[in-house]
Scaffold this motif. Structure first.
Motif, PDB file in Angstrom:
ATOM      1  N   LEU A 112       0.819  -1.209   0.000  1.00  0.00           N
ATOM      2  CA  LEU A 112       0.000   0.000   0.000  1.00  0.00           C
ATOM      3  C   LEU A 112       0.856   1.263   0.000  1.00  0.00           C
ATOM      4  O   LEU A 112       0.511   2.254  -0.649  1.00  0.00           O
ATOM      5  CB  LEU A 112      -0.940   0.003   1.209  1.00  0.00           C
ATOM      6  N   LEU A 138       1.974   2.115  -3.396  1.00  0.00           N
ATOM      7  CA  LEU A 138       0.935   2.656  -4.292  1.00  0.00           C
ATOM      8  C   LEU A 138       0.889   4.185  -4.251  1.00  0.00           C
ATOM      9  O   LEU A 138       0.399   4.825  -5.180  1.00  0.00           O
ATOM     10  CB  LEU A 138      -0.446   2.103  -3.910  1.00  0.00           C
ATOM     11  N   SER A 194      -3.802   8.035  -3.079  1.00  0.00           N
ATOM     12  CA  SER A 194      -5.033   7.564  -3.708  1.00  0.00           C
ATOM     13  C   SER A 194      -5.491   8.590  -4.743  1.00  0.00           C
ATOM     14  O   SER A 194      -5.023   9.731  -4.758  1.00  0.00           O
ATOM     15  CB  SER A 194      -6.109   7.378  -2.637  1.00  0.00           C
ATOM     16  N   GLU A 195      -6.429   8.175  -5.575  1.00  0.00           N
ATOM     17  CA  GLU A 195      -7.017   9.113  -6.549  1.00  0.00           C
ATOM     18  C   GLU A 195      -7.745  10.216  -5.789  1.00  0.00           C
ATOM     19  O   GLU A 195      -8.349   9.948  -4.751  1.00  0.00           O
ATOM     20  CB  GLU A 195      -8.009   8.371  -7.449  1.00  0.00           C
ATOM     21  N   ASP A 244      -9.170   2.280  -3.149  1.00  0.00           N
ATOM     22  CA  ASP A 244      -7.746   2.609  -2.996  1.00  0.00           C
ATOM     23  C   ASP A 244      -7.477   3.465  -1.760  1.00  0.00           C
ATOM     24  O   ASP A 244      -6.393   4.014  -1.612  1.00  0.00           O
ATOM     25  CB  ASP A 244      -7.183   3.258  -4.271  1.00  0.00           C
ATOM     26  N   ARG A 249      -2.374   8.877   1.399  1.00  0.00           N
ATOM     27  CA  ARG A 249      -1.365   7.828   1.207  1.00  0.00           C
ATOM     28  C   ARG A 249      -1.037   7.210   2.561  1.00  0.00           C
ATOM     29  O   ARG A 249      -1.203   7.851   3.612  1.00  0.00           O
ATOM     30  CB  ARG A 249      -0.095   8.390   0.556  1.00  0.00           C
TER      31      ARG A 249
END
Lengths: 122, 290
Positions: free
Chosen positions: B11, B14, B17-18, B69, B111
């Protein structure tokens, strides 16, 4: 160092519920006593967005409407249950052009919140 | 690496997030509801929004579902599955770059910053999950927040606590603790005190014991710090002391709420009572400061 005037909040059930909804926090532990008890709490309790907001209010009540809040950093301690009283105290000191206020919010179980608020302009 | 750390690593990699849009633009009615509920009479509002409201604009709401997400949601799933089902917020740091006015449309990204554990806490064993959120108006970052929660394993309910075996030899002792009396068995013939209780006097063999009340004062003869294995209804470690009573017999009991490094042999203690439920009260020991 300047001592801020104390802020005392009676965190009634109505206060806990209305602030939870005004902060759009619909977690059941903030408005449904049965659900809160089933989850191991003694009652519904104040949500964190409200605690943050009260810390801000405590400082701006003293600093006035011209003060710009730049940062609120808080550490959460014991829960503040419905029916309790939350008392904020704090001391302010200059830090360059800013003022930094150390804040403590106590309820009957102990320190509910400790933290600092940084404000610019007075 | 365990599955919790593996998911945390995935995570974190990644990143943000959007962006997720606030349901409503910053608006006066919601500001007015907020200042009314919190009792905030700052005249700067509602021309400006209270900065601490920033998180309010992007709350998921009553029927909201976390985005797939959303790193806190994803991390919670893994921790839930591992038994760390309870959650409590521990830290929140918000930085406001400027005040917001009614009409501005916010979006938020989040995030995962870090996941630390397992840690033993007052609430139980758990993991600290830290996320960082940024609020934007168009492409301009207007506020940031570090948010830390503790995902913890709720402790066993106290109803499952281990109970003493009560028999005809020990019944008088537990009847005593229920009345907050510490009873010591005594032989009516040779007058010797003995503990733990038994059917016969080990010295003269008399089989009709009686009891006397102890003063409840004593000193620590020896003690152990129990770390493992787990004990139902107990948060470890626990300190179990062998207390030498003023009357001369020795008795085992817990020293609750004391850090193990603050206990020493010879320490003066006094009995206290731990009421488990209507049928069981345990004697425990506390340091004496007189």
């Amino acid at each position: 160092m300047t001592e801020l005037p104390e802020l005392k909040i009676h965190t009634t059930t109505t206060f806990v519920v209305s602030t939870a909804l005004a902060t759009r926090d619909f977690q059941d532990v903030h408005h449904d006593r049965d659900a809160a008890v089933a989850r191991g709490s003694q009652d519904i309790f104040l949500n964190i967005l409200t605690t943050t907001g009260l810390v801000q209010r405590f400082v701006t009540d003293w600093a006035g409407p011209e003060a710009l809040v730049r940062n609120i950093s808080i550490r959460l301690g014991v829960p503040c249950y419905a029916g309790d009283t939350l008392v904020f105290s704090g001391t302010a000191k200059r830090d360059g052009k800013d003022t930094v206020v150390d804040v403590v919010g106590k309820c009957s179980l102990g320190d509910h919140v400790t933290g600092t608020v940084r404000v610019a302009g007075t | 690496m365990n599955s919790i750390e593996a998911e945390a690593g995935r995570l974190k990699a990644l990143g943000e997030s959007e962006p997720r849009l606030a349901r409503d633009p910053v608006n006066e009615p919601m500001i007015n509801n907020w200042v009314e509920a919190l009792g905030d009479r700052n005249p700067a509002y509602p021309k400006f929004a209270p900065p601490a409201m920033v998180q309010v604009w992007t709350m998921y709401g009553l029927n909201g579902v976390r985005d797939a997400d959303d790193p806190l949601g994803a991390m919670s799933k893994v921790l839930d599955a591992a038994g760390f089902t309870s959650v409590v917020a521990t830290n929140c740091e918000q930085t406001y770059h400027r005040y917001l006015r009614p009409g501005e449309q916010l979006a938020v990204t989040t995030r995962l910053s870090d996941v630390v554990g397992p840690k033993r806490t007052a609430l139980g064993e758990g993991w600290f999950v830290t996320t960082v959120s940024t609020w934007y108006v168009d492409d301009e970052p207007v506020a940031e927040m570090m948010f830390r929660v503790l995902k913890f394993r709720p402790p066993e309910p106290s109803g499952s606590v281990l109970r003493p075996l009560v028999n005809q030899d020990t019944e008088f002792f537990w009847q005593g603790t229920a009345k907050r009396e510490l009873r010591i068995q005594r032989c009516p013939d040779c007058r010797r005190l003995r503990h733990p209780p038994g059917p016969f006097c080990p010295v003269c063999g008399s089989a009709t014991p009686e009891y006397v009340l102890a003063s409840g004062r004593g000193s620590i003869f020896s003690y152990v710090v129990h770390h493992h294995p787990p004990i139902p209804g107990k948060r470890l470690p626990v300190v179990i002391a062998l207390v030498e009573l003023e009357e001369g017999v020795r008795m085992l009991g817990e020293l609750p709420d004391v850090p193990p490094d603050e206990v020493w042999i010879g320490q003066e203690v006094v009995v206290d009572w731990s009421r488990v439920d209507s049928e069981l009260t345990l004697p425990v020991w506390r340091a004496r400061h007189d």
